[in-house]
Design a protein around this motif. Structure first.
Motif, PDB file in Angstrom:
ATOM      1  N   PHE A  50       0.851  -1.183   0.000  1.00  0.00           N
ATOM      2  CA  PHE A  50       0.000   0.000   0.000  1.00  0.00           C
ATOM      3  C   PHE A  50       0.887   1.232   0.000  1.00  0.00           C
TER       4      PHE A  50
ATOM      5  N   ARG B 117      -3.583   1.426  -2.893  1.00  0.00           N
ATOM      6  CA  ARG B 117      -2.565   0.422  -3.271  1.00  0.00           C
ATOM      7  C   ARG B 117      -1.446   1.049  -4.088  1.00  0.00           C
TER       8      ARG B 117
ATOM      9  N   GLN C  55      -7.847  -2.125   9.409  1.00  0.00           N
ATOM     10  CA  GLN C  55      -8.072  -3.439   8.782  1.00  0.00           C
ATOM     11  C   GLN C  55      -8.033  -3.315   7.246  1.00  0.00           C
ATOM     12  N   VAL C  56      -7.887  -4.490   6.594  1.00  0.00           N
ATOM     13  CA  VAL C  56      -7.946  -4.557   5.121  1.00  0.00           C
ATOM     14  C   VAL C  56      -9.407  -4.649   4.716  1.00  0.00           C
TER      15      VAL C  56
ATOM     16  N   LEU D  50      -6.569  -0.394   2.344  1.00  0.00           N
ATOM     17  CA  LEU D  50      -6.233  -0.496   3.761  1.00  0.00           C
ATOM     18  C   LEU D  50      -6.928   0.654   4.503  1.00  0.00           C
TER      19      LEU D  50
END
Length: 732
Positions: A609, A623, A661-662, A707
Motif C-alpha cells: 500500500f 494500493r 483493517q484490510v 487499507l
C-alpha cells in the motif's frame, strides 16, 4: 569430288526456267532416298526455280517425292542421280535471302552410298550456295568435253595445265558467291588438265565439309612449275575444313544460322550444324560438326548494312555434279528462311498432382489426369503458314479423350475420336496462321493408363508440318508409376482424452493395397503424415517413424499430440498421409478432449500500500501498482468461478497490531471488511474456451482491496497476509 576416267557424252540443253507451279515428279534411282525421307515441308511450289543450262548442259535437278509411310508424297529436290551430271536449284527472286537480317534455314541432305562403304564409289557431292548473279547461275565452261567433276557446279574449272593465273580459274566459277561444300571425295590429282586436284594437300583423305568464295581468285592456289613445260594445277583453300561421313546411305540434317553484319559493316557470320537431328525420330541431337565462318557481303557485291534496314538480298540454293562415278544427292527442306517464321512450344501437366513435367526425373501416377498443350505462334514471314498437319506420336501409357484447337481469333475445332486413337495423332488445322491470326493452342486431355509396372514414356519429336514450313518441339521423357491406394488407420488403443499440460500418445499404420502392386512395398521415408486441428493450430509434418518399440517398423507411426496445441474441451483432429509420388490416403478424423482446469495464474507474492501520513482521523490507504491476481480458466466456455479473499491482522516488527483493517471496496463503492472468513471479490462466467483474467487490473484508484486505518493508528511499518480462494462455482 572424284577423279573421272570416262567418255564425256554430250547433253541436250534445256531452254528457260522451270517454275514449280505444276512440277513433273521423277523417281529417285536410289530407293533409300525416298524410302527413308525425313519430315520436310509439304510443298515447294513457287519457292524454288531450276535454271536451264542452255548451250551448256541440261540441269539434272528434279523434283522427287517420298515413299516413306511417315512422309508419303512429300517433295524433295534430287540434284544428281547419274554419271556426268550438273544440277542446280535456286530460290525464286521473291524468296531471296535478306542478309541484312538474322535468318535460319534447315534441310535434310542425302548423299547416296551405303552404311558399309561410306563415300566409296560415290561422287561428287553438292554445295549450299549464296549468290548475287541470278537464277541461271552455274559453273561456266562446262561442255561435252569438260566434265563437271570437282566443280560441284559452283567452283571454277582446272582443265588446262598451262593456265598460270588463278583469276582464270575463278572466272568460270559462280561469281559474287559463297559456297559451303559437302564433298564426297578427296580430289588430289596434280596433273592440272583433269579438273581433279582442288583438294590436294587439304589434310583430309576423304569426304569433307568446307567453305569459301568460288568467284574470288584468292580461293585458288597455283602449284607446279613451267621449267620443263607448262604443268600447273590448282587447289582450293578450305575454310572451316571438317572431315565428315557423307555417302553412307543415311539422311543428314543441316541447320544454317546467319548472323547479319552490324550497321556499317559487310561481315556477317554463317554457322552450320551438321547431323543435329535424328533422321528417324526428328529429335535434336548433338551435331557431329559445328562451324562458324565470317562471310563478307562485299564479295557478293553487296553494300554495307545501313541503319534504314535496306535489304541485302541474295539467291540461295544447292548445286551439285558427278562424273564417271555418281551418287544420289537429294535435299528435303524443312525450314525455308524468310518464308515462315513460326515456333512451337509444349507443356505436359499432371492435373491430379498439379505439376508440370520438365525433366526426365518427373513422373505421373496411373489414372492421373494429363494435359498435353502445344502453343503454335506465327511471328512473321512472306507467306501465311498454311496446310498445317499435326504429327504427334501418341505417348506410351496415355489415352487421350479430347482434343481441341483454339485460334487467336477465338474460333475452335475438335479432334475426332479416331484421330486421338491413332498411333500418330494427325489433324489438319482448318485455318492458316498469319499476321492476323497468329496463334493456335492445341490441347489434348486424357489420363495416364492404370499401369501395373513402371512405364517409361520416351521423349518424342512433336511436329507441325505445313506446306511451307515444318516446326517441331520435343516432349520430355517421364515415367508412369502404378497407382497406389494408401490406407491410413489409427490404432484402437489410442486415447481420446488428455489432461491439461500433458501430451496424448497416438499411433497408427499406413499401408498399400497389396492387390495393386505387391512387389512395390512402401518405405517409411517416403510417407508423410499431415495433421490439423479444428482450432487452427498446426502440427508439424513428419515421416513414418515406426512404433515406440521399433523405429524401423514399416508402415507404422507414433507421435505425441501436444496438449498446448489443444483447446479446452473437444478438439477434432484430421489426419491423412501422402507418399513421395503424390498419392493421398483416406482422411481420418477423431475427437480429442482436453480436460481443462481452473487455477491461479500470476499472483504477486508481495504487494504493498502507499506510504501515508496519519491525520488522527479514519482514512483509506490506496494500493501501490504492484498488485496482480490472475485467474486461468480452461474449463471451457460457459463455466463460472468465484474469487474470495480473507485477511489476517497486520502488525509491525514488534508484533504490535495495526489500528485498522484490510477492506474490499466494490464497484458500488460499498466497503467490505476482510477478516478471517472469505469475502467474495469477483465472479465470472467464461465466454471462451480458455481465458485468463487479471482481477486487480480492473480495480480503479477508489475500489478494490484497500487499507483502512483508524484515527488512533500509530505510525510504523506494518505487514500482513491476504489469502485468495478460487472456486468453480457462483454463489446462488
Amino acid at each position: 569430288m572424284r577423279l573421272k576416267r570416262v567418255t564425256w557424252l554430250g547433253l541436250l540443253g534445256l531452254v528457260g526456267v522451270i517454275l514449280w507451279g505444276s512440277p513433273v515428279t521423277a523417281h529417285a534411282t536410289d530407293a533409300n532416298a525416298t524410302g527413308g525421307m525425313p519430315q520436310g515441308v509439304g510443298s515447294l511450289e513457287n519457292i524454288f526455280t531450276m535454271p536451264s543450262l542452255s548451250g551448256k548442259l541440261s540441269n539434272s535437278a528434279k523434283l522427287i517425292t517420298s515413299t516413306n509411310s511417315s512422309t508419303t508424297g512429300q517433295p524433295a529436290v534430287q540434284i544428281t542421280d547419274a554419271k556426268n551430271q550438273v544440277g542446280a536449284v535456286w530460290s525464286t527472286a521473291a524468296n531471296r535471302l535478306d542478309l541484312s537480317k538474322d535468318e535460319t534455314a534447315s534441310m535434310w541432305l542425302y548423299f547416296g552410298g551405303t552404311a558399309d562403304t561410306p563415300d566409296n564409289g560415290t561422287g561428287d557431292g553438292m554445295a549450299f550456295v549464296l549468290q548475287n548473279v541470278g537464277t541461271d547461275a552455274i559453273t561456266s565452261g562446262l561442255s561435252s568435253s569438260v566434265a563437271p567433276g570437282q566443280t560441284l557446279g559452283v567452283w571454277g574449272i582446272d582443265n588446262d595445265n598451262t593456265v598460270s593465273s588463278n583469276t582464270t580459274i575463278a572466272a568460270k566459277a559462280i561469281q559474287k558467291s559463297w559456297a559451303l561444300e559437302f564433298d564426297e571425295y578427296d580430289n588430289g590429282s596434280t596433273k592440272g588438265n583433269d579438273n581433279s586436284g582442288f583438294d590436294g594437300s587439304n589434310g583430309v583423305d576423304g569426304a569433307h565439309i568446307a567453305s569459301n568464295y568460288p568467284g574470288e581468285p584468292s580461293t585458288y592456289e597455283r602449284h607446279g612449275t613451267s621449267s620443263s613445260g607448262a604443268k600447273y594445277y590448282y587447289t582450293t583453300k578450305h575454310n572451316g575444313l571438317t572431315a565428315s561421313r557423307l555417302s553412307d546411305g543415311a539422311w543428314h540434317h543441316l541447320t544454317l544460322s546467319w548472323q547479319a553484319p552490324a550497321v556499317g559493316s559487310t561481315t556477317g557470320t554463317m554457322t552450320y550444324a551438321f547431323n543435329d537431328k535424328n533422321p528417324t525420330t526428328g529429335m535434336s541431337q548433338t551435331a557431329t560438326a559445328i562451324q562458324s565462318t565470317p562471310v563478307d557481303l562485299a564479295k557478293l557485291d553487296l553494300a554495307p548494312i545501313d541503319a534504314a534496314g535496306t535489304a541485302r538480298d541474295v539467291y540461295w540454293g544447292f548445286t551439285g555434279s558427278t562424273g564417271g562415278a555418281y551418287a544420289n544427292n537429294v535435299v528435303a527442306f524443312d525450314q525455308v528462311p524468310g518464308l515462315v517464321d513460326a515456333t512451337a512450344d509444349m507443356t505436359i501437366k499432371d492435373e491430379t498432382l498439379n505439376k508440370t513435367l520438365k525433366t526426365s526425373d518427373d513422373y505421373v501416377n496411373g489414372n492421373d489426369d494429363l494435359t498435353y498443350q502445344y502453343q503454335l505462334t506465327y511471328h512473321d514471314g512472306k507467306q501465311d503458314w498454311n496446310n498445317i498437319v499435326t504429327s504427334l506420336p501418341k505417348p506410351t501409357g496415355v489415352t487421350f479423350s479430347k482434343g481441341v484447337i483454339t485460334y487467336a481469333d477465338g474460333s475452335t475445332e475438335d479432334f475426332s475420336a479416331s484421330e486421338l486413337g491413332s498411333a500418330t495423332i494427325a489433324h489438319k488445322l482448318g485455318k492458316a496462321l498469319s499476321a492476323t491470326n497468329q496463334t493456335a493452342t492445341v490441347t489434348l486431355t486424357g489420363k495416364a493408363d492404370a499401369v501395373t509396372t513402371n512405364t517409361s514414356v520416351a521423349a518424342a519429336n512433336q511436329s507441325f508440318n505445313g506446306a511451307n514450313s515444318v516446326v517441331t518441339t520435343t516432349s520430355p521423357d517421364y515415367t508412369i508409376y502404378p497407382a497406389r491406394s494408401l490406407y491410413l488407420r489409427m490404432a484402437s488403443t489410442n486415447g481420446s482424452t488428455v489432461a491439461s499440460g500433458e501430451s496424448l500418445p497416438l499411433a497408427g499404420t499406413v499401408s498399400v493395397d497389396s492387390s495393386e502392386k505387391p512387389d512395390d512395398p512402401i518405405e517409411n521415408k517416403d510417407v508423410t503424415l499431415h495433421t490439423t486441428l479444428s482450432n487452427g493450430n498446426s502440427i508439424d509434418e513428419f515421416t513414418l517413424n515406426g512404433t515406440t518399440s521399433n523405429a524401423d517398423e514399416e508402415g507404422a507411426f507414433n507421435f505425441k499430440l501436444p496438449a498446448d496445441k489443444l483447446s479446452p474441451g473437444v478438439n477434432q483432429v484430421t489426419m491423412y498421409a501422402t507418399d513421395d509420388r503424390g498419392h493421398k490416403s483416406n482422411v481420418v478424423t477423431f475427437d480429442v478432449t482436453l480436460n481443462g482446469e481452473l487455477k491461479f495464474g500470476t499472483v504477486n507474492q508481495t504487494s504493498s500500500f502507499q506510504d501515508t501520513v496519519l491525520t488522527g482521523k479514519t482514512q483509506e490507504v490506496r494500493r501501490q501498482n504492484d498488485w496482480q491476481v490472475e485467474v486461468d480458466n480452461t474449463l471451457g466456455s460457459g463455466t463460472s468461478w468465484t474469487l474470495q479473499a480473507a485477511a489476517g491482522q497486520f502488525t509491525d516488527s514488534l508484533g504490535n497490531p495495526l489500528r485498522g483493517q484490510v477492506v474490499y471496496v466494490d464497484d458500488d463503492n460499498q466497503t467490505h471488511p476482510l477478516g478471517t472468513s472469505p469475502t467474495q471479490i469477483m465472479t465470472k462466467t467464461a465466454t471462451q474456451a480458455s481465458e485468463t483474467t487479471d482481477v486487480a487490473a480492473d480495480w480503479s484508484a477508489r475500489n478494490g482491496v484497500m487499507l483502512q486505518v483508524n484515527g488512533d493508528a500509530v505510525a510504523g511499518s506494518y505487514s500482513g497476509k491476504i489469502t485468495w480462494t478460487l472456486t468453480n462455482s457462483v454463489p446462488s
